[in-house]
Motif scaffolding. Structure first.
Motif, PDB file in Angstrom:
ATOM      1  N   ALA B 186       0.825  -1.206   0.000  1.00  0.00           N
ATOM      2  CA  ALA B 186       0.000   0.000   0.000  1.00  0.00           C
ATOM      3  C   ALA B 186       0.859   1.256   0.000  1.00  0.00           C
ATOM      4  N   LYS B 187       1.970   1.231   0.740  1.00  0.00           N
ATOM      5  CA  LYS B 187       2.802   2.431   0.875  1.00  0.00           C
ATOM      6  C   LYS B 187       3.751   2.623  -0.300  1.00  0.00           C
ATOM      7  N   GLU B 188       4.099   1.541  -0.992  1.00  0.00           N
ATOM      8  CA  GLU B 188       5.016   1.594  -2.139  1.00  0.00           C
ATOM      9  C   GLU B 188       6.379   2.182  -1.793  1.00  0.00           C
ATOM     10  N   THR B 189       6.864   1.878  -0.597  1.00  0.00           N
ATOM     11  CA  THR B 189       8.194   2.352  -0.221  1.00  0.00           C
ATOM     12  C   THR B 189       8.963   1.191   0.394  1.00  0.00           C
ATOM     13  N   ILE B 190      10.266   1.412   0.625  1.00  0.00           N
ATOM     14  CA  ILE B 190      11.000   0.514   1.500  1.00  0.00           C
ATOM     15  C   ILE B 190      10.429   0.751   2.892  1.00  0.00           C
ATOM     16  N   LEU B 191      10.038  -0.311   3.583  1.00  0.00           N
ATOM     17  CA  LEU B 191       9.382  -0.145   4.884  1.00  0.00           C
ATOM     18  C   LEU B 191       9.852  -1.270   5.792  1.00  0.00           C
ATOM     19  N   MET B 237      10.400  -4.270   0.229  1.00  0.00           N
ATOM     20  CA  MET B 237      10.199  -3.219  -0.771  1.00  0.00           C
ATOM     21  C   MET B 237       9.261  -3.715  -1.860  1.00  0.00           C
ATOM     22  N   PRO B 238       8.630  -2.772  -2.585  1.00  0.00           N
ATOM     23  CA  PRO B 238       7.735  -3.194  -3.658  1.00  0.00           C
ATOM     24  C   PRO B 238       8.513  -3.680  -4.874  1.00  0.00           C
TER      25      PRO B 238
END
Lengths: 145, 286
Positions: B186-191, B237-238
């Motif tokens: 959902a965030k489309e970031t490295i998380l 990550m995405p």
């Protein structure tokens, strides 16, 4: 068109944080949204300088955003990341272009603050990359005039 | 999410349709036959000219026994079926599975020889590739259900377990997505998470630990009590396809908290094999 490679270590990347359901998560810009290079192009007929941002993958241009009278930003079709910045520049005015690239443009880009956190991080990185590489961008733009 | 950390207000789709999708999914391995059966299949294919020849003889000559014509047709049909079976077996399985597994192994070894910049010890972590799948919604089911889910497709280090867990996701509402995989999607970031509580602590983990684990990872307490994960930190990550659309998610997890940090997920390492995955998954390389 000339290419400037971006050295990732020169660009400051702060520790961003996002909160989901009251829990803190560390986030950083995804590798697909970190610009790898600039391409500077001068269009003589229109008198515009275009800075293309190069990324992993081949996303096409979607929305086009008129930020101010002078500046237009092209967004990626799916992610909304910044793909190109177009701005009007007088011929052979290297100082004005450099000033613009270091001062005004990063400010303009940072002011947009998109809602989606990934795009926001992408805009921050793009702005600081412009800041770092402004002198070279101005040089390349003037060389094509 | 309610006080127990359970997802609420979202109807679950019937699981048989998902099972069917997983069963017929293209990502499984190629069907492998034992020596006996593959030899039998090949020999049956050799009957084809025999059957066709017999049919042509039966058509041409009037003087033949009564069983000759039907038998030749049966032989021809059996050999045709063998050809069809061979074709189906040759085309079964995902063509890029082994390439993707190779990329994951490459990533693992790359991190082995490039420890992060602070000279810390490099801990191993598990890498899992999830693919985004679309759930077919039947016309007659008016109720709003989940529309997308993530399925584990490849993992390194490899394990013998079948990866059956799927995560339901929403396009951009990270709050309702399941799992860290859903959050990354959902965030489309490295998380990556902060330190997660230890569910194997001695003498026994507290209820509060389960609750905290469930809210941070987007799972339910009941699930955690059966799964009892060892992961103390999860991140990822995405993965996008060539044209910038979301293909899936790459998830890292480790039982040691220091194993995953921004240094390990950020920079040249992840760039390199994000691109490799993108090219392979878009059908470019092999």
């Amino acid at each position: 068109m000339k290419m400037i490679t971006i050295d990732a270590s020169q660009i400051p990347s702060g520790n961003a944080v996002t909160i989901i359901n009251g829990v803190k998560f560390n986030v950083a810009v995804s590798p697909y949204q970190f610009p790898k290079a600039f391409e500077v192009e001068y269009n003589k007929d229109e008198g515009t300088v275009t800075i293309h941002f190069k990324y992993l993958g081949k996303e096409q241009i979607g929305e086009i955003d008129h930020v101010s009278d002078q500046v237009t930003i092209s967004h990626g079709r799916h992610s909304g990341k910044i793909l190109a910045v177009h701005f009007h520049a007088d011929e052979c005015d290297i100082k004005a272009i450099r000033m613009f690239a270091t001062g005004e443009m990063p400010e303009l880009i940072k002011q947009i603050r998109p809602e989606q956190i990934s795009t926001r991080l992408n805009f921050d990185v793009a702005a600081s990359a412009l800041n770092v590489y402004a002198p070279q961008i101005a040089e390349f733009a003037v060389a094509q005039m | 999410m309610d006080t127990d950390g359970n997802l609420r207000g979202h109807g679950w789709p019937s699981t048989w349709s998902i099972d069917l999708t997983l069963m017929t999914g293209y990502w499984r391995d190629q069907i492998k036959l034992s020596k006996f059966w593959s030899l039998t299949l090949r020999l049956t294919q050799l009957l084809a000219p025999l059957g066709l020849g017999a049919i042509s003889i039966a058509i041409t000559y009037d003087y033949k026994p009564a069983w000759f014509f039907p038998t030749s047709i049966v032989v021809a049909v059996i050999s045709a079926l063998a050809f069809i079976a061979q074709w189906a077996i040759d085309n079964s399985g995902c063509p890029y599975k082994k390439y993707v597994e190779a990329v994951l192994e490459y990533a693992d070894q790359f991190w082995e020889i490039h420890p992060n910049q602070y000279g810390k010890e490099r801990f191993r972590f598990r890498i899992t590739l999830f693919e985004l799948m679309t759930l077919r919604r039947w016309r007659w089911r008016k109720r709003k259900t989940w529309t997308h889910y993530l399925v584990a497709r490849a993992r390194f280090p490899k394990s013998g377990q079948r990866r059956k867990r799927i995560w339901f996701v929403h396009d951009h509402e990270a709050e309702v997505c399941q799992g860290i995989a859903g959050r990354i999607f959902a965030k489309e970031t490295i998380l990556f998470t902060e330190e997660l509580p230890d569910l194997h602590s001695i003498p026994q983990p507290r209820d509060a630990d389960f609750k905290k684990y469930a809210t941070s990872t987007g799972t339910t307490i009941a699930e955690l009590r059966t799964d009892m994960p060892y992961s103390r930190v999860i991140g990822g990550m995405p993965v996008l396809s060539q044209d910038g659309q979301r293909w899936g998610v790459l998830v890292f997890d480790a039982p040691i908290t220091e194993a995953i940090s921004k240094d390990s997920l950020y920079g040249e390492n992840s760039d390199r094999f994000a691109m490799m995955l993108t090219v392979i998954l878009s059908g470019g390389a092999p």
